[in-house]
Write a protein that holds these residues in place. Structure first.
Motif, PDB file in Angstrom:
ATOM      1  N   ASP A 155      17.555 -28.475 -48.041  1.00  0.00           N
ATOM      2  CA  ASP A 155      18.317 -29.203 -49.066  1.00  0.00           C
ATOM      3  C   ASP A 155      17.879 -30.660 -49.165  1.00  0.00           C
ATOM      4  N   THR A 156      17.667 -31.275 -48.006  1.00  0.00           N
ATOM      5  CA  THR A 156      17.308 -32.697 -48.029  1.00  0.00           C
ATOM      6  C   THR A 156      15.985 -32.888 -48.765  1.00  0.00           C
ATOM      7  N   GLU A 160      15.870 -34.856 -52.234  1.00  0.00           N
ATOM      8  CA  GLU A 160      15.156 -36.142 -52.217  1.00  0.00           C
ATOM      9  C   GLU A 160      13.941 -36.100 -53.138  1.00  0.00           C
ATOM     10  N   ALA A 161      13.310 -34.927 -53.231  1.00  0.00           N
ATOM     11  CA  ALA A 161      12.176 -34.781 -54.160  1.00  0.00           C
ATOM     12  C   ALA A 161      12.659 -35.007 -55.591  1.00  0.00           C
ATOM     13  N   PHE A 162      13.827 -34.467 -55.895  1.00  0.00           N
ATOM     14  CA  PHE A 162      14.387 -34.645 -57.239  1.00  0.00           C
ATOM     15  C   PHE A 162      14.677 -36.135 -57.489  1.00  0.00           C
ATOM     16  N   TYR A 163      15.272 -36.778 -56.490  1.00  0.00           N
ATOM     17  CA  TYR A 163      15.553 -38.223 -56.599  1.00  0.00           C
ATOM     18  C   TYR A 163      14.247 -38.994 -56.857  1.00  0.00           C
ATOM     19  N   LEU A 164      13.213 -38.652 -56.086  1.00  0.00           N
ATOM     20  CA  LEU A 164      11.932 -39.354 -56.218  1.00  0.00           C
ATOM     21  C   LEU A 164      11.277 -39.078 -57.568  1.00  0.00           C
ATOM     22  N   ARG A 181      15.028 -22.900 -47.770  1.00  0.00           N
ATOM     23  CA  ARG A 181      16.372 -22.946 -47.172  1.00  0.00           C
ATOM     24  C   ARG A 181      17.375 -23.599 -48.118  1.00  0.00           C
ATOM     25  N   ALA A 182      16.872 -24.435 -49.000  1.00  0.00           N
ATOM     26  CA  ALA A 182      17.750 -25.190 -49.913  1.00  0.00           C
ATOM     27  C   ALA A 182      18.558 -24.225 -50.790  1.00  0.00           C
ATOM     28  N   ALA A 183      19.688 -24.724 -51.274  1.00  0.00           N
ATOM     29  CA  ALA A 183      20.555 -23.909 -52.138  1.00  0.00           C
ATOM     30  C   ALA A 183      19.774 -23.461 -53.368  1.00  0.00           C
ATOM     31  N   PRO A 184      19.978 -22.200 -53.820  1.00  0.00           N
ATOM     32  CA  PRO A 184      19.245 -21.686 -54.981  1.00  0.00           C
ATOM     33  C   PRO A 184      19.357 -22.595 -56.211  1.00  0.00           C
ATOM     34  N   GLY A 239      14.370 -32.136 -41.252  1.00  0.00           N
ATOM     35  CA  GLY A 239      15.617 -32.064 -40.484  1.00  0.00           C
ATOM     36  C   GLY A 239      15.875 -33.330 -39.672  1.00  0.00           C
ATOM     37  N   HIS A 240      17.109 -33.425 -39.183  1.00  0.00           N
ATOM     38  CA  HIS A 240      17.530 -34.587 -38.389  1.00  0.00           C
ATOM     39  C   HIS A 240      18.058 -34.108 -37.051  1.00  0.00           C
ATOM     40  N   ASN A 241      17.840 -34.844 -36.032  1.00  0.00           N
ATOM     41  CA  ASN A 241      18.526 -34.583 -34.771  1.00  0.00           C
ATOM     42  C   ASN A 241      19.644 -35.602 -34.623  1.00  0.00           C
ATOM     43  N   VAL A 242      20.864 -35.124 -34.498  1.00  0.00           N
ATOM     44  CA  VAL A 242      21.980 -36.034 -34.253  1.00  0.00           C
ATOM     45  C   VAL A 242      21.976 -36.380 -32.762  1.00  0.00           C
ATOM     46  N   ASN A 243      22.120 -37.650 -32.471  1.00  0.00           N
ATOM     47  CA  ASN A 243      22.082 -38.084 -31.064  1.00  0.00           C
ATOM     48  C   ASN A 243      23.467 -37.902 -30.427  1.00  0.00           C
ATOM     49  N   ASN A 244      23.778 -36.637 -30.114  1.00  0.00           N
ATOM     50  CA  ASN A 244      25.139 -36.322 -29.660  1.00  0.00           C
ATOM     51  C   ASN A 244      25.213 -35.987 -28.166  1.00  0.00           C
ATOM     52  N   MET A 245      24.105 -36.192 -27.454  1.00  0.00           N
ATOM     53  CA  MET A 245      24.059 -35.725 -26.064  1.00  0.00           C
ATOM     54  C   MET A 245      25.133 -36.370 -25.181  1.00  0.00           C
ATOM     55  N   VAL A 246      25.525 -37.600 -25.500  1.00  0.00           N
ATOM     56  CA  VAL A 246      26.526 -38.262 -24.644  1.00  0.00           C
ATOM     57  C   VAL A 246      27.870 -37.530 -24.691  1.00  0.00           C
TER      58      VAL A 246
END
Ligand code: FAD
Ligand code: NAP
Length: 313
Positions: A155-156, A160-164, A181-184, A239-246
């Motif tokens: 999706d991202t 973002e491609a559309f935005y660009l 993976r993005a929504a149809p 993709g993003h990794n959320v820094n949630n390990m703490v």
């Protein structure tokens, strides 16, 4: 000494939380930051979408410089430490630090942000911030009326491609599969856009350039052929990794509710499911991943901490 508030992470969210908490009258506010304060935006060569700040000669590093000074002026303390975990004992929290004694706090605001994933092709790290970007909102305008590549099929990437495509003359989307993976509906919208070319079953083998930045991208197509695109901008959305390990306890479970992507579930007042634990910035669900939004979250969370402590006393 028990801290009134421990802030974990010193990006825009953590520094704003520190400013509001210390200026709001809390006595013992400490921000724990494992590196230099400032967060992800210090990697950016320019910031031009923060309201009121409009200086093309200043980098993200320059932009963040005064934020910490302002916090220190109002009494926030800073410890350059990596927090390894946060856990609740009774009404308070223990903040475990790498190689040091834990610190006790009445409240915690977790602002550890997120980390855009890297795709791993040759030249990606070398040209990161010099043509390779992970933020279209931030850097898209630098490629106005020019051609760019977007990598990814989620999706991202497609949004973002559309935005660009509304800024750039042409956008190539490079995706390693032929399904998205993005929504149809998003895929359909992108497919209909005249100035977007989708290249499926392809990967980026290498990005090349010189000291002026990127000037070309080499693709490897699944049928064994290759293709070179001569352009200066490449956006990586894998993709993003959320820094949630703490927030992970020894048994592997999170101490508060998180969604399937590991983003912390919080309400509009930045409360998590665990009393006394707050979040702000990129780590929370639905974060727009912008400095101004992270700063807003930081302010909200600190004001909520002040109310929470008043009610508790
Ligand atoms: P972060 O900025 O990620 O800060 C988190 C901090 O927590 C980091 O300093 C990290 O070191 C620290 N930390 C993490 N784990 C621990 C731990 N265990 N212990 C101690 N410290 C820890 N946004 C815009 O609005 N405009 C732009 O122009 C723009 N450009 C960008 C350019 C780039 C290259 C990038 C990568 C991002 C850009 N963004 C931009 C997005 C913006 O930077 C983020 O949305 C914002 O920084 C999020 O703030 P945050 O405080 O939530 O997290
Ligand atoms: P994502 O859904 O994980 O998609 C990442 C994309 O990058 C996938 O297409 C993946 O390919 C590709 N990829 C991963 N590693 C790669 C590599 N090394 N090289 C090349 N390509 C690689 O990530 P996202 O798009 O950031 O979305 C994250 C979550 O947020 C998702 O749940 C998404 O639905 C959600 N989101 C929702 C919205 C919305 O609702 N409007 C908007 C944005 C994000 P494969 O497909 O082959 O694995």
């Amino acid at each position: 000494m028990i801290l009134d508030c421990a802030i974990i992470g010193g990006g825009p969210a953590g520094l704003t939380a520190g400013l509001y908490a210390s200026r709001g009258g809390l006595q013992n506010v400490t921000m724990f930051e494992k590196g230099m304060p400032g967060g992800q935006i210090t990697q950016s060569s320019e910031i031009e979408n923060y309201p009121g700040f409009f200086d093309h000669t200043k980098s993200g590093m320059d932009f963040m410089d005064t934020w910490q000074k302002q916090c220190f002026h109002f009494g926030m303390k800073h410890q350059m430490e990596e927090v390894t975990s946060v856990y609740k004992v009774g009404d308070n929290f223990q903040i475990a630090l790498a190689g040091k004694e834990p610190v006790e706090a009445k409240t915690v605001i977790v602002c550890t942000g997120s980390t855009p994933k890297r795709a791993g092709f040759k030249g990606e790290d070398e040209f990161f911030g010099k043509g390779v970007s992970t933020c279209a909102t931030c850097d898209g305008f630098f490629y106005k009326n020019r051609e760019v590549v977007v990598l990814g099929g989620g999706d991202t990437a497609l949004e973002e491609a559309f935005y660009l495509s509304n800024i750039c003359s042409k956008v190539y989307i490079v995706h390693r599969k032929d399904t998205f993976r993005a929504a149809p509906s998003t895929v359909e919208r992108v497919q209909k856009k005249d100035n977007i070319e989708i290249i499926t079953n392809a990967v980026i083998n290498e990005v090349v350039g010189d000291n002026m930045g990127v000037n070309g991208v080499y693709l490897g197509i699944n049928d064994g052929s290759t293709r070179k695109l001569d352009l200066t901008g490449l956006f990586v959305f894998v993709g993003h990794n959320v820094n949630n390990m703490v927030l992970k306890s020894n048994n592997g479970e999170f101490i508060c509710d998180v969604n399937e992507n590991g983003q912390v579930i919080a309400n509009l007042r930045m409360h998590t499911s665990l009393e006394g634990l707050f979040v702000a910035g990129d780590i929370r669900i639905d974060a727009p991943k912008q400095v101004v939004c992270a700063a807003g979250d930081g302010a909200v969370s600190a004001l909520e901490v002040i109310s929470y402590l008043q009610e508790r006393s």
